[in-house]
Scaffold this motif. Sequence first.
Motif, short mmCIF file in Angstrom:
data_model
loop_
_atom_site.label_atom_id
_atom_site.label_comp_id
_atom_site.label_asym_id
_atom_site.label_seq_id
_atom_site.Cartn_x
_atom_site.Cartn_y
_atom_site.Cartn_z
N SER A 66 0.84 -1.20 0.00
CA SER A 66 0.00 0.00 0.00
C SER A 66 0.88 1.25 0.00
O SER A 66 1.88 1.31 0.70
CB SER A 66 -0.94 0.01 1.21
N LEU A 67 0.46 2.22 -0.85
CA LEU A 67 1.14 3.53 -0.86
C LEU A 67 0.41 4.38 0.16
O LEU A 67 -0.80 4.57 0.07
CB LEU A 67 1.01 4.18 -2.23
N GLU A 68 1.16 4.91 1.13
CA GLU A 68 0.51 5.58 2.26
C GLU A 68 1.08 6.97 2.50
O GLU A 68 2.23 7.23 2.21
CB GLU A 68 0.72 4.75 3.54
N VAL A 69 0.21 7.82 3.05
CA VAL A 69 0.66 9.11 3.56
C VAL A 69 0.34 9.12 5.05
O VAL A 69 -0.81 8.85 5.43
CB VAL A 69 -0.10 10.28 2.91
N THR A 70 1.31 9.40 5.85
CA THR A 70 1.08 9.40 7.30
C THR A 70 1.09 10.83 7.83
O THR A 70 2.03 11.58 7.58
CB THR A 70 2.18 8.58 8.01
N GLU A 71 0.01 11.19 8.50
CA GLU A 71 -0.06 12.47 9.21
C GLU A 71 0.13 12.16 10.68
O GLU A 71 -0.51 11.22 11.18
CB GLU A 71 -1.43 13.13 8.99
N PRO A 72 0.93 12.93 11.37
CA PRO A 72 1.14 12.63 12.78
C PRO A 72 -0.17 12.55 13.55
O PRO A 72 -1.04 13.40 13.37
CB PRO A 72 2.00 13.82 13.28
N GLY A 73 -0.32 11.53 14.36
CA GLY A 73 -1.50 11.40 15.21
C GLY A 73 -2.72 10.83 14.52
O GLY A 73 -3.78 10.71 15.12
N ASP A 74 -2.61 10.53 13.21
CA ASP A 74 -3.75 10.00 12.48
C ASP A 74 -3.40 8.66 11.85
O ASP A 74 -2.23 8.35 11.65
CB ASP A 74 -4.14 10.97 11.36
N ASP A 75 -4.45 7.88 11.53
CA ASP A 75 -4.19 6.65 10.80
C ASP A 75 -3.64 7.00 9.42
O ASP A 75 -4.14 7.94 8.79
CB ASP A 75 -5.50 5.86 10.61
N PRO A 76 -2.67 6.26 8.93
CA PRO A 76 -2.16 6.57 7.59
C PRO A 76 -3.27 6.42 6.54
O PRO A 76 -4.10 5.51 6.64
CB PRO A 76 -1.08 5.51 7.37
N ILE A 77 -3.26 7.32 5.56
CA ILE A 77 -4.23 7.24 4.47
C ILE A 77 -3.61 6.38 3.37
O ILE A 77 -2.46 6.61 2.97
CB ILE A 77 -4.54 8.64 3.91
N VAL A 78 -4.36 5.39 2.91
CA VAL A 78 -3.88 4.54 1.82
C VAL A 78 -4.30 5.18 0.51
O VAL A 78 -5.50 5.34 0.25
CB VAL A 78 -4.44 3.11 1.93
N LEU A 79 -3.34 5.58 -0.31
CA LEU A 79 -3.65 6.25 -1.57
C LEU A 79 -4.02 5.23 -2.64
O LEU A 79 -4.88 5.46 -3.48
CB LEU A 79 -2.44 7.04 -2.07
N GLU A 80 -3.33 4.11 -2.59
CA GLU A 80 -3.49 3.11 -3.65
C GLU A 80 -2.82 1.83 -3.18
O GLU A 80 -1.88 1.90 -2.38
CB GLU A 80 -2.78 3.63 -4.90
N THR A 81 -3.28 0.70 -3.65
CA THR A 81 -2.54 -0.53 -3.38
C THR A 81 -1.93 -1.02 -4.69
O THR A 81 -2.50 -0.82 -5.77
CB THR A 81 -3.43 -1.62 -2.76
N LEU A 82 -0.77 -1.61 -4.57
CA LEU A 82 -0.07 -2.16 -5.74
C LEU A 82 0.11 -3.66 -5.52
O LEU A 82 0.18 -4.11 -4.37
CB LEU A 82 1.28 -1.47 -5.92
N HIS A 83 0.19 -4.41 -6.62
CA HIS A 83 0.14 -5.87 -6.51
C HIS A 83 1.16 -6.51 -7.45
O HIS A 83 1.76 -5.81 -8.27
CB HIS A 83 -1.29 -6.33 -6.82
N GLY A 84 1.29 -7.83 -7.32
CA GLY A 84 2.23 -8.57 -8.17
C GLY A 84 2.10 -8.12 -9.62
O GLY A 84 0.99 -8.06 -10.15
N GLY A 85 3.20 -7.79 -10.27
CA GLY A 85 3.15 -7.32 -11.66
C GLY A 85 3.30 -5.81 -11.76
O GLY A 85 3.56 -5.28 -12.84
#
Lengths: 165, 280
Positions: A70-89
Amino acid sequence: MSHHASLTAGDPDTLRVTLAGHPFCADLDGGHVRAMAEATSEHELPAGSLLLQRGHAADALALLLDGDVSLEVTEPGDDPIVLETLHGGDPVGWSWLFPPYRWLFDARCLTPVRLLQLDAAHLRGLIDTDPVFGLALTQRIGLLVVQRLQFTRAQLVEMTHHARA
Amino acid sequence: MPVLDVPTQGTLTSRPYQITTVRHQTHDIVTIDVAPQQHPIAFRPGQFDMVYVYGIGEAAISISSDPATPGLLSHTIRAVGWVTRALNDLQPGTRIGIRGPYGRPWPLQEAEGKDLVIIAGGIGLAPVRPAIVEALRHRERYGRIVLLKGARSPRDLVFRDDLDRWHADRGIDVHVTVDSAVRGWGGRVGVVTKLIPRVPFDPENCVVLTCGPEVMMWFSAEALLKRGVPPERIFVTLERNMKCGVGTCGHCQLGPVFLCRDGPVFSWPEVAGLLDVREL
Ligand SMILES: Cc1cc2nc3c(=O)[nH]c(=O)nc-3n(C[C@H](O)[C@H](O)[C@H](O)COP(=O)(O)OP(=O)(O)OC[C@H]3O[C@@H](n4cnc5c(N)ncnc54)[C@H](O)[C@@H]3O)c2cc1C
Ligand code: FES
């Protein structure tokens, strides 16, 4: 790239075949694949580990063989936001190609992940010395960026549509 | 009770039904199960009813239940306006009026002997659910059955029980993705159209049913065409404001077609040109 990565054994021929079989390398000239394979290694990462870390040097192109990231952005004190998931290939990231060569997002393994790691300095060197290879590789990355941009736009349109409704 | 298989096109009389169960799917979507007070009426997957909340008004709502049990009809409703908000607030025991079923159903017969690919965005799973249930009942008639399901976020996923059950079922290949999530969701994040190039099915021998926001269906059709699916094998279901539901008032007109009478299910070549015209 992650400190958790464990190098998996693999002779150069097997690595070259694995690299040639990755969708990112589809239809790439055999000589170019061989040149890329010179600085390619295969790795395994456990679930939960960080594959890429925001702000760290973008020193490799990762080509996922198996597993989910998962491509994530983490803001302090918050759950990381998942921008996109990437998979085999899927390839992961293009920051290794453009200055300042730093990752903009975290990439976290959702499952055990097997991947090919291509050394960025080697790839950039090949691009500088072999214009035909340079064009082929940058076109591939260009296509990847365009596809991701299109998906992101579609995502934005759908989310705006929902928000309006 | 006998099941009537009557052609209801042209019928404008609503019949009384009693709500038996209300299931909250998400914060603004409910599924209400209703039992007929008269004879149950057979329907086909993809058809819709005009659902009447007495004293408030009517709305076109797709039937989301199993066509094999017309005595227990389900409608899945998102609260957007007067009627749908009222429907979201109704309790078991309440009576409502229903007329229908109306409209052209999904072309399940055309999919026999082929892979069946279903793409549903948001509440769009409701109109395709009867087709999935029907296809799984006659599993041997199809090649692969693939469901690509998109939702805005994990909390917006409808029919979670079905998704879990189908996931466990080897007869159908289920792929769920959401537009946005925080860590902990664990599943795919990204638009549903992203799945189209990579999920296994035979593009040259498949029938695709898509239902969701128009923009999603448009993006899906583009991705399907790129993968090599013949345009005439791509089917979409369209929504426009409806009043009569039987092709007489013109409310649902989209260029030369009346959605209630000629649709709501259309093949891509039938409507692709119309969706590109902004004035329609
Ligand atoms: C064939 C067909 C099948 C349908 N199936 C379903 C179904 O299974 N479940 C379901 O919940 N709805 C379904 N609809 C949509 C539903 O009929 C409309 O949303 C209807 O207008 C709701 O009536 P209302 O009185 O609640 O809202 P209205 O008073 O008609 O509308 C109130 C407000 O909501 C907006 N609005 C209307 N419809 C939508 C929408 N779909 N999305 C976002 N905003 C909207 C309007 O622009 C308006 O601002 C279907 C429509 C058609 C044509
Ligand atoms: S709703 Fe009246 S013509 Fe379609």
